[in-house]
Design a protein around this motif. Structure first.
Motif, mmCIF file in Angstrom:
data_model
loop_
_atom_site.group_PDB
_atom_site.id
_atom_site.type_symbol
_atom_site.label_atom_id
_atom_site.label_comp_id
_atom_site.label_asym_id
_atom_site.label_seq_id
_atom_site.Cartn_x
_atom_site.Cartn_y
_atom_site.Cartn_z
ATOM 1 N N GLY A 243 0.809 -1.204 0.000
ATOM 2 C CA GLY A 243 0.000 0.000 0.000
ATOM 3 C C GLY A 243 0.846 1.258 0.000
ATOM 4 N N LEU A 244 1.869 1.285 0.823
ATOM 5 C CA LEU A 244 2.756 2.454 0.859
ATOM 6 C C LEU A 244 3.548 2.591 -0.427
ATOM 7 C CD1 LEU A 244 4.136 2.130 4.515
ATOM 8 C CD2 LEU A 244 2.347 3.674 3.684
ATOM 9 N N LEU A 245 3.994 1.456 -0.980
ATOM 10 C CA LEU A 245 4.797 1.492 -2.200
ATOM 11 C C LEU A 245 4.010 2.092 -3.356
ATOM 12 C CD1 LEU A 245 7.306 0.800 -3.869
ATOM 13 C CD2 LEU A 245 6.409 -1.536 -4.096
ATOM 14 N N VAL A 246 2.786 1.618 -3.584
ATOM 15 C CA VAL A 246 2.038 2.127 -4.732
ATOM 16 C C VAL A 246 1.609 3.575 -4.508
ATOM 17 C CG1 VAL A 246 -0.290 1.359 -4.038
ATOM 18 C CG2 VAL A 246 0.322 1.495 -6.469
ATOM 19 N N GLU A 247 1.309 3.941 -3.267
ATOM 20 C CA GLU A 247 0.945 5.340 -2.996
ATOM 21 C C GLU A 247 2.107 6.256 -3.316
ATOM 22 O OE1 GLU A 247 0.538 9.103 -1.238
ATOM 23 O OE2 GLU A 247 1.989 7.644 -0.483
ATOM 24 N N ARG A 251 2.457 9.118 -6.290
ATOM 25 C CA ARG A 251 2.852 10.477 -5.898
ATOM 26 C C ARG A 251 4.133 10.901 -6.595
ATOM 27 N NH1 ARG A 251 5.019 11.528 -0.823
ATOM 28 N NH2 ARG A 251 4.129 9.553 -0.064
ATOM 29 N N GLY A 252 4.978 9.915 -6.915
ATOM 30 C CA GLY A 252 6.233 10.215 -7.602
ATOM 31 C C GLY A 252 6.124 10.214 -9.117
ATOM 32 N N GLY A 253 4.911 10.117 -9.635
ATOM 33 C CA GLY A 253 4.706 10.218 -11.073
ATOM 34 C C GLY A 253 4.852 8.922 -11.838
ATOM 35 N N VAL A 254 4.928 7.784 -11.146
ATOM 36 C CA VAL A 254 5.034 6.483 -11.816
ATOM 37 C C VAL A 254 3.624 5.932 -12.019
ATOM 38 C CG1 VAL A 254 5.886 4.117 -11.665
ATOM 39 C CG2 VAL A 254 7.289 6.014 -10.805
ATOM 40 N N ASP A 255 3.228 5.761 -13.285
ATOM 41 C CA ASP A 255 1.871 5.272 -13.559
ATOM 42 C C ASP A 255 1.855 3.835 -14.077
ATOM 43 O OD1 ASP A 255 2.924 5.643 -16.069
ATOM 44 O OD2 ASP A 255 1.411 7.079 -16.736
ATOM 45 N N PHE A 269 -4.652 -3.189 2.244
ATOM 46 C CA PHE A 269 -3.888 -2.614 1.131
ATOM 47 C C PHE A 269 -4.539 -1.327 0.655
ATOM 48 C CE2 PHE A 269 -3.773 -2.437 -3.620
ATOM 49 C CZ PHE A 269 -2.489 -1.931 -3.736
ATOM 50 N N ILE A 270 -5.854 -1.342 0.490
ATOM 51 C CA ILE A 270 -6.564 -0.157 0.005
ATOM 52 C C ILE A 270 -6.531 0.945 1.050
ATOM 53 C CG2 ILE A 270 -8.813 0.692 -0.783
ATOM 54 C CD1 ILE A 270 -9.325 -2.150 -1.869
ATOM 55 N N GLU A 271 -6.625 0.573 2.322
ATOM 56 C CA GLU A 271 -6.540 1.567 3.394
ATOM 57 C C GLU A 271 -5.194 2.274 3.379
ATOM 58 O OE1 GLU A 271 -7.352 -0.466 7.009
ATOM 59 O OE2 GLU A 271 -9.361 -1.107 6.384
ATOM 60 N N ALA A 272 -4.124 1.522 3.127
ATOM 61 C CA ALA A 272 -2.784 2.117 3.115
ATOM 62 C C ALA A 272 -2.524 2.923 1.853
ATOM 63 C CB ALA A 272 -1.728 1.019 3.249
ATOM 64 N N ALA A 273 -3.067 2.453 0.727
ATOM 65 C CA ALA A 273 -2.766 3.088 -0.563
ATOM 66 C C ALA A 273 -3.719 4.215 -0.918
ATOM 67 C CB ALA A 273 -2.801 2.032 -1.667
#
Length: 383
Positions: A243-247, A251-255, A269-273
Motif C-alpha cells: 500500500g505504501l509502495l504504490v501510494e 505520488r512520484g509520477g510512476v503510472d 492494502f486499500i486503506e494504506a494506498a
C-alpha cells in the motif's frame, strides 16, 4: 489462548457434507482409520498464524474460517464437541519455534490449520513433523515447503510454482507488458514468488529491487522504477508495504500498472494506498468467496463481515480434519492417515493431496481494485 468456540450463531447443516474415502461403521463401531466414532473428549484442532502484527488481517480471515467450521461441527455433533486452540505467531518466523513446540506439547490438539505464512511454515514444519502433528495450511505458498519430506505437511491451495507463472502470464498476455520492474520484500514468501515471476518474464524484466518488511520510505526503489521506464511493476510481499509502495509510486509520477499477489489481497492494502490502489491487479490461488452463497452468508452471520482472503480455504482445511474426527480419528496418527488419504468435495475445490502434501486441484484467479473494492477479474489458465 484456548477456548471452546461458541455455537450460538446461525449455522449451516453442511459441516459434514464433504465426501471422503474413509467410512464409519456406525456410531459405536470403529472407523476405517481407527478410533471410535463419537469419542471426542478433550479433542482440539489448532489455528497457527498471525492474529496480531502487520499482516494480522490475513490471519484473522483464516482463523475465522476455521472457527466457523468448528462452530458448525459442534452444532451438528453436540456429543462430540471439538475445541479450538489459537497460536498467534504475529507472522514472525522467530516466534514459530516456540509456538510449534507448545502445540506439540498440547496433547489435546490433534491437527493444526496453518501455519499461515511461508516463513513461519519453514521454521515450524520440522517441529510438527517430529511431533507427528498433522497440518494443513490455507495460505503458505512457497513451493519448497513440500520438498522437505515432512509427512505432516499439507496445503489446500496451489503454491507459487503455479501462482508465479500465472502472474507472469497475466502481465504478458492481458496487460501486454514487455517492460516489468520486479520488487520483493526479502521474506520467504515475497522473495520466492518474485524470483519465479522474474524467471517466467525473462527479457521483459527491466530491473529489480528488494525492500524490507516494515520499511516506509521507498524513494530509492521508485527512482529505479522511474528510470527503468517499466510499464508494469510486480511486487512480491504483503499488503502493508504494498500500500505504501504504490501510494508513493503514484505520488512520484510512476503510472506503471501495479501487480501483486495473494499477500496483498486484503482491504488493508486499500486503506494504506488510498486512491493509488485503483487499478491494481492481484493474483491469488483462491476462489472468490462469493462463489459459495451458503458459506458467504454463514460467515457474514457469524462474524458480521464478508469472508476475505483464504477464509474459504481455511474452512475447507478445518472440515477435512473435523470429518476425520467424526469418523473416529481422534489421535494424531489416525488423523494424519485420514488427511493423507482424503478425497472429498470442499467449497473451494475437490480436496485430495499428493504424496508431498500438495493439493491436486489448483486454480489461480486475477482480481482487480475497482472503485475501492477488490473484485474478481478472471481465472488465469495454468499448466
Amino acid at each position: 489462548m484456548r477456548f471452546s468456540v461458541k455455537t450460538g450463531a446461525p449455522l449451516l447443516a453442511m459441516a459434514l457434507a464433504l465426501t471422503a474415502c474413509g467410512t464409519s461403521g456406525g456410531d459405536d463401531e470403529p472407523s476405517a482409520n481407527g478410533g471410535e466414532a463419537g469419542s471426542c473428549e478433550d479433542i482440539a484442532i489448532g489455528y497457527f498464524g498471525a492474529l496480531t502484527g502487520a499482516a494480522a488481517n490475513l490471519g484473522i480471515n483464516i482463523r475465522n474460517g476455521v472457527e466457523l467450521a468448528v462452530q458448525q461441527f459442534n452444532e451438528e455433533n453436540p456429543d462430540c464437541e471439538v475445541a479450538l486452540e489459537e497460536y498467534d505467531s504475529a507472522g514472525d518466523p522467530n516466534q514459530a519455534t516456540g509456538l510449534a513446540t507448545q502445540a506439540i506439547g498440547d496433547e489435546d490438539v490433534i491437527g493444526v490449520v496453518g501455519p499461515a505464512f511461508s516463513g513461519e511454515s519453514d521454521t515450524a514444519g520440522p517441529i510438527f513433523a517430529e511431533g507427528e502433528l498433522p497440518t494443513i495450511s490455507a495460505s503458505a505458498t512457497n513451493p519448497a515447503l513440500s520438498e522437505n519430506g515432512w509427512d505432516t505437511f499439507h496445503r489446500i491451495l496451489g503454491n507459487d510454482a503455479s501462482q508465479g507463472p500465472a502472474a507472469a502470464t497475466y502481465i504478458q498476455d492481458v496487460l501486454q507488458s514487455d517492460s516489468v520492474f520486479v520488487v520483493d520484500d526479502a521474506s520467504a514468501y515475497g522473495a520466492g514468488l518474485a524470483e519465479i515471476v522474474e524467471e517466467d518474464l525473462g527479457d521483459a524484466v527491466v530491473g529489480t529491487d528488494t525492500i524490507q518488511t516494515g520499511q516506509t520510505d521507498f524513494s530509492a526503489t521508485i527512482a529505479a522504477i522511474r528510470d527503468s521506464g517499466a510499464d508494469a511493476v510486480f511486487f512480491g510481499g504483503y499488503y502493508a508495504e504494498a500500500g505504501l509502495l504504490v501510494e508513493q509510486m503514484r505520488r512520484g509520477g510512476v503510472d506503471a500498472t501495479f501487480v501483486v499477489a495473494d499477500g496483498v489481497k486484503d482491504p488493508g492494502f486499500i486503506e494504506a494506498a488510498g486512491d493509488a490502489a485503483e487499478g491494481t491487479i492481484i493474483t491469488c490461488p483462491c476462489l472468490p468467496p462469493e462463489e459459495s452463497d451458503e458459506f458467504f452468508q454463514a460467515y457474514e452471520e457469524a462474524f458480521g463481515t464478508a469472508p476475505a482472503t483464504y477464509s474459504a480455504e481455511a474452512y475447507d482445511a478445518a472440515n477435512v480434519m473435523l470429518q476425520g474426527i467424526a469418523e473416529g480419528n481422534t489421535t494424531r496418527e489416525s488423523l494424519l492417515e485420514w488427511i493423507n488419504e482424503y478425497d472429498g468435495e470442499g467449497i473451494t475445490k475437490e480436496v485430495s493431496f499428493d504424496e508431498t502434501g500438495e493439493v491436486q486441484n489448483i486454480s489461480v484467479w486475477a482480481y482487480a481494485v475497482k472503485d475501492g473494492e477488490i473484485v474478481a477479474d478472471q481465472e488465469i489458465e495454468t499448466d
